[in-house]
Each structure stands twice: as C-alpha cells, then as structure tokens.
Motif scaffolding. Structure first.
Motif, mmCIF file in Angstrom:
data_model
loop_
_atom_site.group_PDB
_atom_site.id
_atom_site.type_symbol
_atom_site.label_atom_id
_atom_site.label_comp_id
_atom_site.label_asym_id
_atom_site.label_seq_id
_atom_site.Cartn_x
_atom_site.Cartn_y
_atom_site.Cartn_z
ATOM 1 N N ASP A 134 96.518 -18.255 5.992
ATOM 2 C CA ASP A 134 97.827 -18.915 6.091
ATOM 3 C C ASP A 134 97.759 -20.364 6.547
ATOM 4 O OD1 ASP A 134 99.237 -16.598 5.312
ATOM 5 O OD2 ASP A 134 99.002 -15.779 7.339
ATOM 6 N N VAL A 135 96.686 -20.748 7.205
ATOM 7 C CA VAL A 135 96.596 -22.113 7.717
ATOM 8 C C VAL A 135 96.191 -23.054 6.583
ATOM 9 C CG1 VAL A 135 95.457 -23.642 9.359
ATOM 10 C CG2 VAL A 135 95.997 -21.285 10.012
ATOM 11 N N GLU A 136 96.954 -24.121 6.402
ATOM 12 C CA GLU A 136 96.684 -25.077 5.341
ATOM 13 C C GLU A 136 95.515 -26.002 5.689
ATOM 14 O OE1 GLU A 136 100.325 -27.184 4.848
ATOM 15 O OE2 GLU A 136 101.363 -25.518 3.871
ATOM 16 N N ASN A 137 94.990 -26.678 4.654
ATOM 17 C CA ASN A 137 94.067 -27.809 4.839
ATOM 18 C C ASN A 137 92.770 -27.431 5.549
ATOM 19 O OD1 ASN A 137 96.204 -29.313 3.773
ATOM 20 N ND2 ASN A 137 96.982 -29.824 5.808
ATOM 21 N N GLN A 138 92.100 -26.346 5.089
ATOM 22 C CA GLN A 138 90.906 -25.895 5.792
ATOM 23 C C GLN A 138 89.597 -26.235 5.090
ATOM 24 O OE1 GLN A 138 90.946 -21.938 7.705
ATOM 25 N NE2 GLN A 138 92.861 -21.561 6.611
ATOM 26 N N PHE A 139 89.581 -26.324 3.760
ATOM 27 C CA PHE A 139 88.311 -26.293 3.033
ATOM 28 C C PHE A 139 88.121 -27.499 2.115
ATOM 29 C CE2 PHE A 139 89.121 -21.938 4.241
ATOM 30 C CZ PHE A 139 87.867 -21.491 4.636
ATOM 31 N N ASP A 140 86.844 -27.902 1.999
ATOM 32 C CA ASP A 140 86.472 -29.022 1.124
ATOM 33 C C ASP A 140 86.292 -28.586 -0.327
ATOM 34 O OD1 ASP A 140 86.017 -31.095 3.282
ATOM 35 O OD2 ASP A 140 84.643 -29.513 3.921
ATOM 36 N N ILE A 141 85.813 -27.366 -0.534
ATOM 37 C CA ILE A 141 85.727 -26.776 -1.864
ATOM 38 C C ILE A 141 86.347 -25.392 -1.786
ATOM 39 C CG2 ILE A 141 84.215 -25.910 -3.702
ATOM 40 C CD1 ILE A 141 82.173 -28.007 -2.975
ATOM 41 N N VAL A 142 87.358 -25.149 -2.593
ATOM 42 C CA VAL A 142 87.970 -23.829 -2.695
ATOM 43 C C VAL A 142 87.796 -23.364 -4.129
ATOM 44 C CG1 VAL A 142 90.055 -22.442 -2.467
ATOM 45 C CG2 VAL A 142 89.667 -24.367 -0.915
ATOM 46 N N VAL A 143 87.131 -22.229 -4.298
ATOM 47 C CA VAL A 143 86.892 -21.685 -5.634
ATOM 48 C C VAL A 143 87.805 -20.490 -5.845
ATOM 49 C CG1 VAL A 143 85.201 -20.786 -7.263
ATOM 50 C CG2 VAL A 143 84.491 -22.415 -5.484
ATOM 51 N N GLU A 144 88.682 -20.583 -6.832
ATOM 52 C CA GLU A 144 89.560 -19.474 -7.186
ATOM 53 C C GLU A 144 88.879 -18.718 -8.321
ATOM 54 O OE1 GLU A 144 91.549 -16.777 -8.501
ATOM 55 O OE2 GLU A 144 91.994 -18.364 -9.931
ATOM 56 N N ALA A 145 88.370 -17.518 -8.024
ATOM 57 C CA ALA A 145 87.567 -16.759 -8.986
ATOM 58 C C ALA A 145 88.222 -15.449 -9.401
ATOM 59 C CB ALA A 145 86.185 -16.475 -8.387
ATOM 60 N N SER A 146 89.523 -15.368 -9.217
ATOM 61 C CA SER A 146 90.251 -14.142 -9.532
ATOM 62 C C SER A 146 91.142 -14.294 -10.757
ATOM 63 C CB SER A 146 91.094 -13.720 -8.323
ATOM 64 O OG SER A 146 92.110 -12.819 -8.686
ATOM 65 N N GLY A 147 91.930 -15.370 -10.796
ATOM 66 C CA GLY A 147 92.900 -15.557 -11.867
ATOM 67 C C GLY A 147 94.272 -15.021 -11.536
ATOM 68 N N SER A 148 94.419 -14.306 -10.426
ATOM 69 C CA SER A 148 95.722 -13.753 -10.071
ATOM 70 C C SER A 148 96.608 -14.838 -9.457
ATOM 71 C CB SER A 148 95.561 -12.605 -9.071
ATOM 72 O OG SER A 148 95.215 -13.090 -7.793
ATOM 73 N N ARG A 149 97.906 -14.636 -9.577
ATOM 74 C CA ARG A 149 98.846 -15.604 -9.022
ATOM 75 C C ARG A 149 98.672 -15.721 -7.509
ATOM 76 N NH1 ARG A 149 105.037 -14.690 -10.399
ATOM 77 N NH2 ARG A 149 104.144 -15.093 -12.476
ATOM 78 N N LEU B 236 88.277 -21.133 -11.567
ATOM 79 C CA LEU B 236 87.401 -20.411 -12.486
ATOM 80 C C LEU B 236 88.002 -19.093 -12.963
ATOM 81 C CD1 LEU B 236 83.852 -20.820 -10.867
ATOM 82 C CD2 LEU B 236 84.890 -22.162 -12.700
ATOM 83 N N GLY B 237 88.971 -18.559 -12.248
ATOM 84 C CA GLY B 237 89.516 -17.249 -12.578
ATOM 85 C C GLY B 237 90.238 -17.236 -13.912
ATOM 86 N N GLU B 238 90.017 -16.168 -14.692
ATOM 87 C CA GLU B 238 90.671 -15.997 -15.990
ATOM 88 C C GLU B 238 91.944 -15.180 -15.822
ATOM 89 O OE1 GLU B 238 90.005 -17.181 -18.908
ATOM 90 O OE2 GLU B 238 88.021 -18.066 -18.628
ATOM 91 N N SER B 239 92.989 -15.550 -16.569
ATOM 92 C CA SER B 239 94.254 -14.839 -16.462
ATOM 93 C C SER B 239 95.114 -15.170 -17.673
ATOM 94 C CB SER B 239 94.991 -15.247 -15.176
ATOM 95 O OG SER B 239 96.281 -14.689 -15.131
ATOM 96 N N ASP B 240 96.021 -14.253 -18.008
ATOM 97 C CA ASP B 240 97.011 -14.537 -19.045
ATOM 98 C C ASP B 240 98.128 -15.431 -18.520
ATOM 99 O OD1 ASP B 240 95.692 -12.992 -20.907
ATOM 100 O OD2 ASP B 240 96.858 -11.185 -20.500
ATOM 101 N N GLU B 241 98.239 -15.551 -17.198
ATOM 102 C CA GLU B 241 99.305 -16.339 -16.599
ATOM 103 C C GLU B 241 98.923 -17.815 -16.536
ATOM 104 O OE1 GLU B 241 100.613 -14.891 -12.847
ATOM 105 O OE2 GLU B 241 100.664 -12.788 -13.496
ATOM 106 N N PRO B 242 99.884 -18.715 -16.702
ATOM 107 C CA PRO B 242 99.583 -20.148 -16.571
ATOM 108 C C PRO B 242 99.225 -20.505 -15.140
ATOM 109 C CG PRO B 242 101.941 -19.795 -16.772
ATOM 110 C CD PRO B 242 101.296 -18.473 -17.023
ATOM 111 N N PHE B 243 98.381 -21.517 -15.007
ATOM 112 C CA PHE B 243 98.056 -22.029 -13.674
ATOM 113 C C PHE B 243 99.159 -22.996 -13.286
ATOM 114 C CE2 PHE B 243 96.248 -24.559 -10.397
ATOM 115 C CZ PHE B 243 95.295 -23.785 -9.773
#
Length: 340
Positions: A223-238, A257-264
C-alpha cells in the motif's frame, strides 16, 4: 543421416477446438517449404498465454516453447544440419529489415507471424520452422533446461536489460508482482545480474514459496507508494498492474511483462499526472542476446527447472491443461519419448 526428401509425413498433433477442448490426433505433414527445417520435438513447455487458445480455440497447432532436433531440411538448407539440437525462436523475423540487421529480431519491422500463434507450433511430434528460427544450443545443455531460455529466462532477461538502461541512479530496490514462470525468471535473473534481492508478491502461497526458493524475499507492504526503482509486473491482471503503479518511485521504471486480454490502463489521477517514470513494455528477446542468455541459463536454469517443471506426455496434454488452467501447475513440460 539426412531425411531430405524422405517419407517422414506423419505427426501427432494437438488441436485446440475452444471451450477448453483439446484433441490429439495423427496428421499428414506438408512438404517442407524452401528455407525450412523439420524439427522432431523432444520438449514443449506450456505457457500461460496458451490458456487463451485453450479457451477460444486456434486454427493452428499451439505451442511456442519448443526444443528438439532437426530431422529433415529443405533443398536449400545444408543437410549437415540434420541432427542439430536446439530451440525454436517464436517470432518469424524477416532477417533483412533495419531492425534485423542490427540483431533486434524481436523488433522486426515485418513481423506478422509467431510460431504457435499464426503458424503451427510445438504441441506435436514434429514442427516445420524457418531455419533462421532454429537456434542451436550448447552441447552440454539439456533440452528441458534450454527451453527455459525462451520465455522464462529470455523474456525476463531482455526486459531487465532494457529496464536497467533507463536508470540514472543506482537500483536500490526491485519488486516483482506475479510469481508464475515469468516472474520466477525475473527473480532469478535479477539476482544473476547483480541487482538487489527482488521483493515478490503473489496471492498464491505456493508461488510465493517458489520465488523464495530462487532467492527472492516476500514483499509485505503493498500500500505504501514510491518504494521501488524497478517494478516488474509479470501477471497481467488488473490488480497486479494497480499494485505496480503504486509501488514505483518517481524517476523509476515499471516493466510491464504480464500478458492479458485487458488493456494496460494508466489512471488519470493526481499521482500519475505528477510522477515522472518509465512505463516500459518489452517483447521476447533479440537474437543478439542469445549467447548471454545461454550463459545465464547455465547458472540459473537447472534450479528453475527443478522448481517449475512437471513432466507429462502429449497424450496427457488435455488433462494437464485442466490443472494448468486452474493454476495448480507452474510449468508443465511435455516430453516426447518417440522421436521420428
């Protein structure tokens, strides 16, 4: 022994009819096209993106994580290549455009086909591929490890390399959201590249345990914002994308990187408007990175295989996909015992 011009015309192939229906049957193979090789598939790994084809059906044989041996060549391909072990590079790149000329084959300007998506893939005993898409592997590398060099390690490594290029300051913290095969590949490659120990999140406890098995540690505060220099989204879920957008620091990079039918979706809220950051989307890996990938895979591949892989046969593919689609299996590995 060359099988050029032979009667090798039969193959067992899996057809995805939609509505979670798969049928494995015997089919006659067409004559090899110019510039192509026939590969006897020894390993075909399941990918989460194939769940869409399982649901919706496919006009071609799916399967894009393929390893095997060349058993036949077209007349314009040297017959000495018969017997080569290797993996199949999924994007059918042209080899002639400006991108391909510098080795940026995953950015081919004329790319229209992916093996297993727009042309027949590897859920079959044999697959025909352009010779330029067959990548020989090191002699000492097992095929079941080599196949992880495609999506699991190849895609992960390429994305991280590009993310690192955006950095103006040292990377202090790395987060990975989603601990499926790709997320585990990202975690393993982060450590291999000398980045800080990745902090990982997945709502499925067994996947979190798998990530910690490759050396990652649990991410506790989402929940805390502004924590990471590289964040990798590898799920694709909203939900995963929302977490990633919350965690990334100003001036940092969100690697999608996550694949999904939903738009980013980038939300039009005050924080997003006021935050300088890179939102980076990368695809697969270029041929120019293959040698570096083999070197990395020799270090991380065996451990990843032991954590990810669950063996099955082509005949078991329909029932394996049932378990795979429920999230009960991470990376089923189809092994072919009868090689033509």
């Amino acid at each position: 022994m060359s099988l050029r011009g032979s009667d090798l015309t039969q193959a067992r192939r899996a057809r995805f009819h939609g509505n979670n229906s798969i049928e494995v049957g015997q089919e006659v193979l067409p004559e090899l096209a110019i510039g192509e090789v026939r590969v006897a598939v020894e390993i075909s790994a399941l990918c989460g993106s194939d769940k869409r084809l399982y649901r919706d059906g496919s006009v071609v044989v799916p399967g894009h994580e393929i390893a095997g041996r060349i058993v036949e060549t077209s007349h314009d391909v040297p017959s000495c290549r018969v017997g080569e072990r290797g993996v199949v590079y999924a994007p059918v790149f042209c080899g002639a455009c400006a991108s391909c000329a510098i080795g940026f084959t995953n950015g081919c300007l004329k790319l229209v086909e992916l093996i297993g998506w727009q042309r027949d893939g590897g859920y079959a005993t044999h697959v025909d591929v352009p010779v330029r898409c067959f990548v020989p592997i090191p002699d000492s590398m097992p095929l079941d490890v080599a196949v992880l060099g495609l999506d699991t390690v190849g895609t992960a490594a390429h994305g991280l390399r590009w993310a690192i290029q955006t950095r103006m300051r040292a990377v202090e913290r790395v987060a990975v959201i989603g601990c499926g095969p790709l997320g585990l590949g990202v975690a393993a490659m982060s450590l291999d590249m000398g980045l800080p120990t990745p902090e990982v999140f997945d709502p499925i406890p067994s996947r979190l345990e798998a990530a910690m098995g490759v050396g990652a540690r649990r991410l506790h505060d989402l929940d805390v914002e502004n924590q990471f220099d590289i964040v990798v989204e590898a799920s694709g879920s909203r939900a995963a994308r929302e977490i990633a957008q919350r965690l990334v620091r100003p001036g940092a990079v969100l690697l999608a990187l996550g694949e999904s039918d939903e738009p980013f979706v980038i939300p039009a809220n005050p924080r997003t408007r006021r935050t300088n950051l890179f939102t980076l989307r990368t695809f697969y890996f270029p041929m120019s990175e293959v040698e570096d990938n083999w070197a990395a895979l020799s270090r991380v591949g065996p451990q990843l295989l032991s954590i990810l892989g669950s063996p099955a046969s082509l005949a078991e593919l329909p029932e394996v996909f049932v378990s795979f689609s429920r999230g009960e299996l991470l990376k089923p590995i189809i092994r072919f015992d009868e090689i033509g």
